[in-house]
Design an enzyme around this catalytic site. Structure first.
Site, PDB file in Angstrom:
ATOM      1  N   ASP A   1       3.611  11.477   0.140  1.00  0.00           N
ATOM      2  CA  ASP A   1       3.321  10.759  -0.884  1.00  0.00           C
ATOM      3  C   ASP A   1       1.423  12.298  -0.727  1.00  0.00           C
ATOM      4  OD1 ASP A   1       1.821   9.300  -2.162  1.00  0.00           O
ATOM      5  OD2 ASP A   1       1.382   7.713  -1.744  1.00  0.00           O
TER       6      ASP A   1
ATOM      7  N   GLU B   1      -1.195  15.868  -3.114  1.00  0.00           N
ATOM      8  CA  GLU B   1      -1.382  16.470  -4.151  1.00  0.00           C
ATOM      9  C   GLU B   1      -2.328  17.909  -3.792  1.00  0.00           C
ATOM     10  OE1 GLU B   1      -1.337  13.542  -4.135  1.00  0.00           O
ATOM     11  OE2 GLU B   1       0.369  13.498  -5.664  1.00  0.00           O
TER      12      GLU B   1
ATOM     13  N   ASP C   1       1.387   6.200  -9.618  1.00  0.00           N
ATOM     14  CA  ASP C   1       0.761   4.705  -9.130  1.00  0.00           C
ATOM     15  C   ASP C   1       1.548   4.059 -10.715  1.00  0.00           C
ATOM     16  OD1 ASP C   1       1.601   4.806  -6.905  1.00  0.00           O
ATOM     17  OD2 ASP C   1      -0.566   4.925  -6.437  1.00  0.00           O
TER      18      ASP C   1
HETATM   19  C1  GLC Z   1      -0.329   5.592  -2.748  1.00  0.00           C
HETATM   20  C2  GLC Z   1       1.319   5.893  -2.716  1.00  0.00           C
HETATM   21  C3  GLC Z   1       2.024   3.970  -3.343  1.00  0.00           C
HETATM   22  C4  GLC Z   1       1.568   4.163  -1.341  1.00  0.00           C
HETATM   23  C5  GLC Z   1       0.823   3.681  -1.344  1.00  0.00           C
HETATM   24  C6  GLC Z   1       0.071   3.399  -0.381  1.00  0.00           C
HETATM   25  O1  GLC Z   1      -0.678   5.115  -4.246  1.00  0.00           O
HETATM   26  O2  GLC Z   1       1.713   6.740  -4.410  1.00  0.00           O
HETATM   27  O3  GLC Z   1       3.675   4.706  -3.100  1.00  0.00           O
HETATM   28  O4  GLC Z   1       2.094   2.905  -1.341  1.00  0.00           O
HETATM   29  O5  GLC Z   1      -0.251   5.227  -1.522  1.00  0.00           O
HETATM   30  O6  GLC Z   1       0.707   4.238   0.623  1.00  0.00           O
END
Ligand code: GLC
Length: 741
Positions: free
Chosen positions: A328, A331, A434
């Site tokens: 995650d 980017e 998200d």
């Molecule tokens: C980002 C991710 C999400 C995750 C959050 C906390 O927003 O896209 O899926 O739960 O970070 O790690």
């Protein structure tokens, strides 16, 4: 301009002097197509076949951006990886620079993933265009042409000929790479939330089993780590946690974010420093940004030694029994930088509270990142961040795949990523980030995932139930119904929102969720075979309807139905308080899977869809392979195979392998062809093994000719007449696989 004809139907055209830090294109042999060519006329490119005529109008290099403008007639545009909006992108402008903007409004652009590839359908022909630039790129799409630009001193394009859409995708994935077979468990239902504590995770897992809701995976979000330090654990996760999950038949996937906390007492930070492995700022110091752990530095994945160090650092997770990795914030998302902090501090004439800034996500404009940070490649060459940003997650995923090779040799990796670039499917499955618990998002996930599929990424899915905001029972029920037909099927939600596990909204909703999760498990043999074709040929697992008939322009605007695998049409309900919908049934005949009703195609029907039902149709002439729903995939060594035959003549393929090792790459798999025909008094069924390399899980086979006419009395199986009987309306034969082939 330089034009090169690569193998078969691929032309590479280079303008100026473009430079990429890495090469994502690999050699691939495509079939030759005579009518298609790219040539230069009066110094301008023309691309042509019987239907297509694309002519270059101009080229331009201004303010560091190289642009080429083309004209053509009546083009429709599809693909572009992950983009908000509908399938047909005519009339839109896009930017490709990987970005984390958490509120997905209809016009949001850019998003997490950049795939500078699209399919133009012009007349009856489809052509793929890949802008092979890892840099910031731009697309302007008009009915009568398109402009392609990149922040570079030149631009490379690949023109990939179809003429049908399937061929384009297959050839494109041939050059950027296709997905590997995932571990079979990754096809099961997965449960996540930001963030389960140790006790919650165990409780959720137990509840799934008590309530007879199949589930394969539990996720741990950022709070399992010690102060959000990547590759660490909070004490209470230390002992026996993963064993408890494994003993119940679950797999464990943990989140991994790229930001490494600046902390001299933290061994991962120190080991990165010892190889000087971080991205640099203008002054040559480690570039600093604020993410969950506070001030962080970022591994420079462009360097192979850094990728190797990152891969090895996964030991801390794998030695504690982790089965899959969730990449995650790659980017990379940075909520703030040091230089911005300085500017803001000066502006407000006071110190800024980093903690508060750290929690306000994505204040940092991604566009700025490009010129503030620097990477180094293996030859020592320095690259500005804007040329590396779009491949940052791709390189991280490459390194994560290597982590599996080191720590789990012989096992298939499972990697889930938010960000990526063209070819990301070689390493990871993709989820769309998200989204929110909105009906609008339930609907838009269809064209987003189909767009990814058209761009080569077959293993995709969305946070089922919606990530941000509060879900409600009706929305969750509808989302579980739809999600069970997406390649990746995970329920995930944000901290502070309403809980949305299948039982969160009472018994009725729980029953609906369970019904569709079970159907998904029952369809495992069918779904796994669709994954095989995605692996083998690059074909998307969920397909837009126009892939069935690309000459029918009416289908370009069908965004709220899709074909799952080759034979199942899914038409989800995406509005509240709604118990019916109109469904366009494509040409030929389709059969309502719920009740056997037959629909003549190329018509629109009003179809009933009470809350507990999602309209699903099977194409006449198809075979749907099923098994018994299990608590988790491969709970049993041997599985029953159910072969549901729709129509009087049908053909279907079935793939199987061990679901966990890499043996399938050496031929350890089976591929069967089932062919059904009919004579006056009976049916014939022929089963062939197209490939024989695996001992096999399916022993008992039950073939059902659905709604068979009563007068049918004879069934010949591979030429021999076999016993048969009616079960209700269906004519049935049963046998052992080993007795027939
Ligand atoms: C980002 C991710 C999400 C995750 C959050 C906390 O927003 O896209 O899926 O739960 O970070 O790690």
């Amino acid at each position: 301009m330089k034009i090169e004809k690569l193998d078969g139907s691929i032309f590479k055209v280079t303008y100026g002097m473009p430079q990429n830090p890495i090469e994502v294109v690999q050699k691939f042999h495509a079939n030759d197509v005579k009518d298609f060519y790219c040539a230069q006329e009066n110094n301008m490119l023309i691309v042509k076949d019987k239907e297509i005529l694309i002519t270059q109008r101009s080229e331009d290099f201004k303010n560091g951006i190289f642009s080429v403008d083309f004209s053509c007639k009546e083009a429709h545009f599809f693909g572009f990886g992950e983009k908000m909006g509908y399938l047909d992108k005519r009339g839109r402008n896009f930017k490709m620079i990987n970005s984390d903007f958490p509120l997905h409004t209809p016009d949001l652009d850019p998003m997490y993933i950049s795939i500078p590839f699209f399919i133009a359908i012009i007349g009856k022909s489809a052509i793929g265009i890949f802008v092979d630039s890892t840099s910031y790129s731009f697309f302007n799409l008009r009915e009568d042409g398109f402009t392609l630009s990149a922040r570079d001193e030149g631009i490379t394009m690949y023109f990939i000929y179809g003429p049908d859409v399937k061929n384009v995708i297959s050839t494109f994935t041939g050059i950027v790479g296709r997905m590997e077979m995932p571990p079979a468990w990754a096809i099961g239902y997965q449960q996540s939330r930001w963030s389960y504590s140790k006790d919650e995770a165990i409780e959720v897992a137990k509840k799934m089993r008590q309530k007879d809701i199949p589930c394969d995976v539990i996720y741990l979000d950022i709070d399992y780590m010690d102060g959000y330090r990547v590759f660490t654990w909070k004490n209470d996760f230390e002992n026996g946690f993963s064993d408890q999950l494994h003993n119940m038949g679950f797999k464990l996937v943990t989140i991994v974010d790229p930001g490494v906390k600046i902390d001299q007492n933290y061994d991962i930070y120190r080991s990165a420093k010892s190889i000087d492995g971080f991205v640099k700022d203008k002054e040559g110091n480690d570039f600093t940004g604020y993410v969950w752990p506070g001030r962080c530095n970022f591994p420079d994945f462009l360097r192979s030694d850094v990728r190797e160090w990152w891969a090895r650092s996964h030991r801390a997770l794998f030695e504690k029994g982790v089965d899959g990795i969730w990449n995650d914030m790659n980017e990379p998302a940075i909520v703030w930088t040091d230089s911005k902090t300085k500017k803001v501090s000066e502006l407000f004439k006071r110190e800024i509270d980093f903690q508060i800034l750290g929690e306000a996500k994505s204040l940092f404009s991604q566009d700025d990142a490009g010129d503030e940070a620097f990477h180094k490649d293996d030859s020592g060459k320095i690259w500005p961040h804007y040329k590396v940003r779009n491949i940052y997650a791709y390189l991280e995923a490459m390194s994560t795949k290597r982590a599996f090779e080191i720590h789990k040799p012989g096992k298939r990796p499972f990697i889930l990523t938010r960000s990526g670039f063209a070819g990301i499917q070689k390493y990871a499955a993709v989820w769309t980030g998200d989204n929110s618990s909105w009906w609008e998002h339930l609907e838009i996930e269809m064209p987003i995932s189909m767009g990814l599929g058209l761009s080569g990424v077959a293993f995709t899915g969305a946070d089922v139930g919606g990530f941000g905001g509060d879900a409600n029972g009706e929305l969750l029920a509808r989302w579980m119904e739809m999600g069970s037909f997406f390649p990746f099927f995970r329920n995930h939600s944000a901290i502070g929102t309403a809980r949305q596990e299948p039982w969160s909204f009472g018994e009725k909703i729980e029953e609906i969720a369970k019904k569709y999760i079970k159907l998904r498990y029952a369809l495992f043999p069918y779904i796994y075979t669709a994954f095989y074709f995605a692996h083998k040929e690059g074909i998307p697992i969920i397909k837009p309807l126009f892939m069935l008939d690309q000459n029918n322009k009416d289908l370009y605007s069908i965004n709220d139905e899709f074909v799952f695998g080759d034979s199942i049409l899914v038409a989800p309900v995406t509005r509240p308080n709604t118990t019916w919908r109109t469904v366009y049934i494509p040409k030929d005949k389709w059969i309502d899977m719920r009740n056997g009703n037959i629909y003549e195609g190329d018509h629109v029907y009003k179809i009933d869809a009470p809350l507990e039902e999602i309209p699903i149709f099977v194409k006449d002439g198809s075979i749907i392979f099923k098994t018994d729903p299990l608590n988790y995939i491969f709970e049993r060594e041997k599985m029953n195979l159910y072969v549901d035959v729709y129509g009087n003549s049908a053909i279907g393929y079935l793939y199987e392998d061990d679901g966990e090792t890499l043996g399938y790459k050496d031929g350890q798999y089976n591929l069967y062809e089932f062919a059904i025909g009919s004579a006056v008094d009976g049916y014939t069924i022929g089963i062939k093994r197209l490939h024989n390399g695996y001992s096999g899980r399916y022993d008992n086979v039950k073939v059902k000719f659905l709604n068979a006419p009563r007068m049918i009395t004879k069934i010949r199986l591979n030429g021999k007449e076999v016993e048969n009987h009616f079960e209700g309306k269906d004519l049935v034969i049963e046998f052992q696989m080993k007795d027939v082939i």
